[in-house]
Design a protein around this motif. Sequence first.
Motif, PDB file in Angstrom:
ATOM      1  N   PHE A  64       6.506 -15.276  -5.254  1.00 58.13           N
ATOM      2  CA  PHE A  64       6.740 -14.748  -3.911  1.00 58.13           C
ATOM      3  C   PHE A  64       8.206 -14.362  -3.739  1.00 58.13           C
ATOM      4  O   PHE A  64       8.528 -13.308  -3.177  1.00 58.13           O
ATOM      5  N   TYR A  65       9.105 -15.201  -4.238  1.00 59.50           N
ATOM      6  CA  TYR A  65      10.536 -14.888  -4.170  1.00 59.50           C
ATOM      7  C   TYR A  65      10.828 -13.611  -4.954  1.00 59.50           C
ATOM      8  O   TYR A  65      11.517 -12.706  -4.457  1.00 59.50           O
ATOM      9  N   ASN A  66      10.309 -13.543  -6.180  1.00 63.60           N
ATOM     10  CA  ASN A  66      10.557 -12.377  -7.030  1.00 63.60           C
ATOM     11  C   ASN A  66      10.062 -11.089  -6.376  1.00 63.60           C
ATOM     12  O   ASN A  66      10.750 -10.069  -6.361  1.00 63.60           O
ATOM     13  N   TYR A  67       8.824 -11.153  -5.837  1.00 62.75           N
ATOM     14  CA  TYR A  67       8.227  -9.959  -5.251  1.00 62.75           C
ATOM     15  C   TYR A  67       8.960  -9.533  -3.978  1.00 62.75           C
ATOM     16  O   TYR A  67       9.109  -8.347  -3.698  1.00 62.75           O
ATOM     17  N   SER A  68       9.415 -10.500  -3.196  1.00 62.94           N
ATOM     18  CA  SER A  68      10.064 -10.178  -1.917  1.00 62.94           C
ATOM     19  C   SER A  68      11.460  -9.593  -2.122  1.00 62.94           C
ATOM     20  O   SER A  68      11.929  -8.779  -1.326  1.00 62.94           O
TER      21      SER A  68
ATOM     22  N   VAL B 135      27.015   6.212  -9.376  1.00 71.75           N
ATOM     23  CA  VAL B 135      25.926   5.496 -10.042  1.00 71.75           C
ATOM     24  C   VAL B 135      25.500   6.260 -11.290  1.00 71.75           C
ATOM     25  O   VAL B 135      25.278   7.472 -11.236  1.00 71.75           O
ATOM     26  N   ASN B 136      25.392   5.546 -12.398  1.00 71.13           N
ATOM     27  CA  ASN B 136      24.841   6.144 -13.611  1.00 71.13           C
ATOM     28  C   ASN B 136      23.412   5.631 -13.809  1.00 71.13           C
ATOM     29  O   ASN B 136      23.171   4.430 -13.790  1.00 71.13           O
ATOM     30  N   ILE B 137      22.457   6.556 -13.991  1.00 70.75           N
ATOM     31  CA  ILE B 137      21.064   6.182 -14.260  1.00 70.75           C
ATOM     32  C   ILE B 137      20.740   6.650 -15.672  1.00 70.75           C
ATOM     33  O   ILE B 137      20.543   7.840 -15.917  1.00 70.75           O
ATOM     34  N   HIS B 138      20.685   5.723 -16.596  1.00 72.93           N
ATOM     35  CA  HIS B 138      20.474   6.068 -18.002  1.00 72.93           C
ATOM     36  C   HIS B 138      18.996   6.190 -18.362  1.00 72.93           C
ATOM     37  O   HIS B 138      18.633   6.883 -19.302  1.00 72.93           O
ATOM     38  N   ASP B 139      18.128   5.502 -17.615  1.00 76.54           N
ATOM     39  CA  ASP B 139      16.685   5.497 -17.863  1.00 76.54           C
ATOM     40  C   ASP B 139      15.961   5.491 -16.519  1.00 76.54           C
ATOM     41  O   ASP B 139      16.564   5.160 -15.483  1.00 76.54           O
ATOM     42  N   PRO B 140      14.653   5.816 -16.512  1.00 74.40           N
ATOM     43  CA  PRO B 140      13.895   5.724 -15.260  1.00 74.40           C
ATOM     44  C   PRO B 140      13.929   4.296 -14.715  1.00 74.40           C
ATOM     45  O   PRO B 140      14.093   3.332 -15.460  1.00 74.40           O
ATOM     46  N   TYR B 141      13.782   4.176 -13.416  1.00 72.65           N
ATOM     47  CA  TYR B 141      13.770   2.851 -12.775  1.00 72.65           C
ATOM     48  C   TYR B 141      13.032   2.954 -11.453  1.00 72.65           C
ATOM     49  O   TYR B 141      13.265   3.910 -10.707  1.00 72.65           O
TER      50      TYR B 141
ATOM     51  N   ILE C 271       3.871  -4.529  -6.246  1.00 77.66           N
ATOM     52  CA  ILE C 271       4.823  -4.788  -5.156  1.00 77.66           C
ATOM     53  C   ILE C 271       6.224  -5.094  -5.678  1.00 77.66           C
ATOM     54  O   ILE C 271       7.231  -4.754  -5.050  1.00 77.66           O
ATOM     55  N   PHE C 272       6.298  -5.752  -6.837  1.00 79.13           N
ATOM     56  CA  PHE C 272       7.602  -6.077  -7.422  1.00 79.13           C
ATOM     57  C   PHE C 272       8.402  -4.803  -7.689  1.00 79.13           C
ATOM     58  O   PHE C 272       9.569  -4.686  -7.316  1.00 79.13           O
ATOM     59  N   TYR C 273       7.758  -3.826  -8.322  1.00 77.71           N
ATOM     60  CA  TYR C 273       8.425  -2.564  -8.617  1.00 77.71           C
ATOM     61  C   TYR C 273       8.707  -1.765  -7.347  1.00 77.71           C
ATOM     62  O   TYR C 273       9.727  -1.062  -7.248  1.00 77.71           O
ATOM     63  N   LEU C 274       7.819  -1.854  -6.371  1.00 74.65           N
ATOM     64  CA  LEU C 274       8.035  -1.131  -5.117  1.00 74.65           C
ATOM     65  C   LEU C 274       9.284  -1.638  -4.406  1.00 74.65           C
ATOM     66  O   LEU C 274      10.056  -0.852  -3.839  1.00 74.65           O
TER      67      LEU C 274
ATOM     68  N   GLN D 132      11.859  -2.994  -5.900  1.00 73.74           N
ATOM     69  CA  GLN D 132      12.974  -2.479  -6.687  1.00 73.74           C
ATOM     70  C   GLN D 132      13.274  -1.029  -6.329  1.00 73.74           C
ATOM     71  O   GLN D 132      14.438  -0.634  -6.204  1.00 73.74           O
ATOM     72  N   GLN D 133      12.225  -0.248  -6.147  1.00 77.10           N
ATOM     73  CA  GLN D 133      12.415   1.168  -5.820  1.00 77.10           C
ATOM     74  C   GLN D 133      13.053   1.335  -4.443  1.00 77.10           C
ATOM     75  O   GLN D 133      13.954   2.165  -4.261  1.00 77.10           O
ATOM     76  N   ILE D 134      12.617   0.551  -3.476  1.00 78.31           N
ATOM     77  CA  ILE D 134      13.195   0.616  -2.122  1.00 78.31           C
ATOM     78  C   ILE D 134      14.681   0.259  -2.168  1.00 78.31           C
ATOM     79  O   ILE D 134      15.529   0.942  -1.573  1.00 78.31           O
ATOM     80  N   ASN D 135      15.010  -0.831  -2.877  1.00 76.43           N
ATOM     81  CA  ASN D 135      16.411  -1.261  -2.979  1.00 76.43           C
ATOM     82  C   ASN D 135      17.260  -0.229  -3.723  1.00 76.43           C
ATOM     83  O   ASN D 135      18.404   0.052  -3.347  1.00 76.43           O
ATOM     84  N   PHE D 136      16.682   0.335  -4.786  1.00 76.87           N
ATOM     85  CA  PHE D 136      17.418   1.317  -5.580  1.00 76.87           C
ATOM     86  C   PHE D 136      17.672   2.583  -4.765  1.00 76.87           C
ATOM     87  O   PHE D 136      18.733   3.204  -4.883  1.00 76.87           O
TER      88      PHE D 136
END
Length: 386
Positions: free
Chosen positions: A79-83, A139-145, A160-163, A165-169
């Motif tokens: 839950f912590y990781n996903y949030s 910001v340098n983006i070397h690979d997809p994220y 949800i974990f990746y979502l 990350q995408q919102i934060n990124f």
Amino acid sequence: MRNILVVCEDLRINNSSAGIGRSKIINTLAEVANKIDVITIDNFNYPITWLPNNVKITKITPIKSKRYFWDNIPKIKNFYNYSKGYSKNEHDIISAYKTEIFKHVNDFKYDFIYLLGSGSSFLPYFIFPSNKIKIPYVVNIHDPYPMHLYPKPYKKKKHIFYLHQQINFNKVLKGAYKITLPSKLLLNDLAKSYSSIYSKGVVLPHIGTDLIGLQGQETDDIVKLPKNKINIIHAGNLLGPRNPMYLIQAINELNNEVVDFKNNVQFTFFGTFNKAHKKLIEETNISNIIFNEQRVTYKKSIELTKQADANLVIEAIADYSPFLPGKVADIAFCNSTIIALTPKVSEVNRVLGNDYPYSAELDKVYDIKKVLLPFLIIIKKVIKNY
């Protein structure tokens, strides 16, 4: 002349392609900067001898935050990781970077901050944007994220974990002054998910440059290229999707079909290989193919790149690849020939051009043979003076 703060996740020149690539960026920046301060993680113990004197390195060691008994309960831990989009261990790393970044920007005035990630990690990026830091950041983006934005076969299922990350990124990119990417295809792909890239994105290809002061080590002598032969090498890791099966088949067929091919052409691989290829490599008993599961120093790798008649660039078996491997810049800088085993639609082919003669898809045996054989004839006549 500018003063630059670089936040770099990896400087391990002898242990990772990221360490090599980031070192070359910093080295190039140092040519036009008055002062460069670099913050990086303390994850290697050899001295940094390959960067100029106007580059000052600060290594950080994350302090493990307090853990509670419920942190060991999988559902609560997840839950912590996903949030958050990252784990508690990663949170500790972010906190260590944050402390050191604030210390630097409070003590010195920088013209801008450059963020350099590593692999699938962009942890210090999530400190930005910050109301307490008034300095523009790049910001340098070397690979997809995140991983669900990768192309096949690397792409992971969206959850949800990746979502998170995408919102934060996305927040990081919205606050950035500029965004650099090594590939035009990567820029086009990620701009579909991050609209800021359309207006802020700049293609900054991987850099080929001399790093003065590189150190070797005794184990470098394990990898040697035979004299009086045409040497084709592959430097670097063989990841799971970079299956050498078809290349091995093509070499074996040429050995049987072309007089003296086996005696004249030597293929040398050095670097670790994925366990998925272990059985194939162990069972490959072909005299002119050598596998060295040995990572040599970057210094030795450059020496071998210069010595070789050609260098293999191997990408995954796929329909499409937006990646530009860092070794492409090294091979070009060493004025060596690239043999590209890459999807037809790829950044490598875009850079080399549609008429480049030494390119084939990794799973096309006939096409690989068509690339290798004319190459052999040209090398024998022009370079080896046969």
